[in-house]
Design an enzyme around this catalytic site. Sequence first.
Site, PDB file in Angstrom:
ATOM      1  N   ASP A  54       4.089  -5.590 -11.880  1.00 30.00           N
ATOM      2  CA  ASP A  54       3.002  -6.617 -11.132  1.00 30.00           C
ATOM      3  C   ASP A  54       3.902  -5.978 -10.053  1.00 30.00           C
ATOM      4  O   ASP A  54       4.607  -6.297  -9.071  1.00 30.00           O
ATOM      5  CB  ASP A  54       3.407  -7.647 -11.363  1.00 30.00           C
ATOM      6  CG  ASP A  54       3.061  -8.404 -10.312  1.00 30.00           C
ATOM      7  OD1 ASP A  54       2.713  -8.036  -9.343  1.00 30.00           O
ATOM      8  OD2 ASP A  54       3.687  -9.948 -10.217  1.00 30.00           O
ATOM      9  N   VAL A  55       2.803  -4.721  -9.095  1.00 26.85           N
ATOM     10  CA  VAL A  55       3.308  -4.387  -7.790  1.00 26.85           C
ATOM     11  C   VAL A  55       4.145  -5.196  -6.660  1.00 26.85           C
ATOM     12  O   VAL A  55       4.136  -5.670  -5.734  1.00 26.85           O
ATOM     13  CB  VAL A  55       2.675  -3.574  -7.474  1.00 26.85           C
ATOM     14  CG1 VAL A  55       2.014  -3.025  -8.427  1.00 26.85           C
ATOM     15  CG2 VAL A  55       1.148  -4.680  -6.402  1.00 26.85           C
ATOM     16  N   ASN A  81      -2.649   2.859  -6.803  1.00 28.77           N
ATOM     17  CA  ASN A  81      -4.372   2.031  -7.340  1.00 28.77           C
ATOM     18  C   ASN A  81      -4.228   0.289  -6.842  1.00 28.77           C
ATOM     19  O   ASN A  81      -5.223  -0.175  -6.681  1.00 28.77           O
ATOM     20  CB  ASN A  81      -5.041   2.334  -8.304  1.00 28.77           C
ATOM     21  CG  ASN A  81      -5.897   1.849  -8.731  1.00 28.77           C
ATOM     22  OD1 ASN A  81      -7.376   2.395  -8.434  1.00 28.77           O
ATOM     23  ND2 ASN A  81      -5.848   1.106  -9.603  1.00 28.77           N
ATOM     24  N   TYR A 154      -8.958  -7.932   4.006  1.00 23.27           N
ATOM     25  CA  TYR A 154      -8.836  -6.624   3.416  1.00 23.27           C
ATOM     26  C   TYR A 154      -8.254  -5.087   4.013  1.00 23.27           C
ATOM     27  O   TYR A 154      -8.383  -4.532   3.801  1.00 23.27           O
ATOM     28  CB  TYR A 154      -9.970  -6.098   2.237  1.00 23.27           C
ATOM     29  CG  TYR A 154     -10.238  -5.128   1.916  1.00 23.27           C
ATOM     30  CD1 TYR A 154      -9.504  -4.854   0.351  1.00 23.27           C
ATOM     31  CD2 TYR A 154     -11.182  -4.043   1.939  1.00 23.27           C
ATOM     32  CE1 TYR A 154      -9.442  -3.803  -1.089  1.00 23.27           C
ATOM     33  CE2 TYR A 154     -10.920  -2.811   1.171  1.00 23.27           C
ATOM     34  CZ  TYR A 154     -10.056  -2.805  -0.244  1.00 23.27           C
ATOM     35  OH  TYR A 154     -10.559  -1.878  -1.043  1.00 23.27           O
ATOM     36  N   LYS A 158      -5.420  -1.926   4.659  1.00 20.66           N
ATOM     37  CA  LYS A 158      -6.350  -1.041   4.040  1.00 20.66           C
ATOM     38  C   LYS A 158      -5.482  -0.144   5.130  1.00 20.66           C
ATOM     39  O   LYS A 158      -4.835   1.254   5.087  1.00 20.66           O
ATOM     40  CB  LYS A 158      -7.335  -0.680   3.513  1.00 20.66           C
ATOM     41  CG  LYS A 158      -7.785  -1.180   2.287  1.00 20.66           C
ATOM     42  CD  LYS A 158      -6.849  -0.717   0.898  1.00 20.66           C
ATOM     43  CE  LYS A 158      -7.217  -1.046  -0.560  1.00 20.66           C
ATOM     44  NZ  LYS A 158      -6.060   0.062  -1.749  1.00 20.66           N
TER      45      LYS A 158
END
Length: 231
Positions: A54-55, A81, A154, A158
Site C-alpha cells: 500500500d503506497v 504506477n 488528479y 501528477k
Amino acid sequence: MVTGANRGIGLEIVKQLSRGGMLAVLCSRDVEKGKQAASKLASEGLEPPVVALDVTDDASVANAVAEVMHLFGRIDVLVNNAAIQREGMTAEQASVLDVAPELALEVFNANTLGPLRLTKAVVPIMRQGGYGRIVNISSGAGQLAEMAAGFPSYRMSKAALNALTKVTAAELGPSPIKVNAMCPGWVRTDMGGPDATRSVEQGAETAIWLATLPDTGPTGGFFRDKTPIPW
C-alpha cells in the site's frame, strides 16, 4: 518492483518485463488480487512474485521493500504506477473551486507521496548496487504546458509527480540511476474507461523502454511514445 500491478497498465508492465527476462515483482495493495492477476500470466509460463504494498502506508512500503530484498537481494527497477482518480472520468467539469481539500490530500498521498516513499526506500539500494531505473507513470493531465480545467486533484498530483521526477534526477545527477516520467496516454483500463483510444500494450510501451534504458539513456525527462514532451 511495479506498484499497483494487479490490473491495467501495471499488470501489462509486469507481463512485458517478465517476457524480457526480468524478475518483475507484482506489487498490489490487495495481495489476493495480486495473486489472481499473476495467475493470468501462467499460460505464458510467467510466474511473477507477488508482494503486498500500500503506497500510502509507510510501514507497508518498508515491509514490501524488505520482503523483496529478503527474497532477491537487490532492486534494480522501480515503476511507480499505483494511482487513484477520485473525481470520476465523467467529471470533466469538476471545478477546482469545488474540490474538497480532503479529497485532494487523498489523491496526493497516493499519486505523489506514494512514489516519494518508494523512491526514498529504493535509491539507497540502487546506489549500493550501482544501477537503477525509476519510472514514474505520470499523465498529460499534469502537464503545465497544456494544463486545462477539470480533474483538479488528479492534475495537481501528477504535476507534483513530475516535479518529484525532476528533483530526484537532479539530486542523483550523473549517477548510474536514471529517473524519468512518462505519459501512457488515454488507455482502456478501469481508470481510463472502455472508450479510451489506446490499448494497455501501447500504454505500457514507454514504461518498458524507460525501465530498460542503457547507460547512455536519458534521465530527468518526460516522455510519451518514447519521445520527449513538454512539462
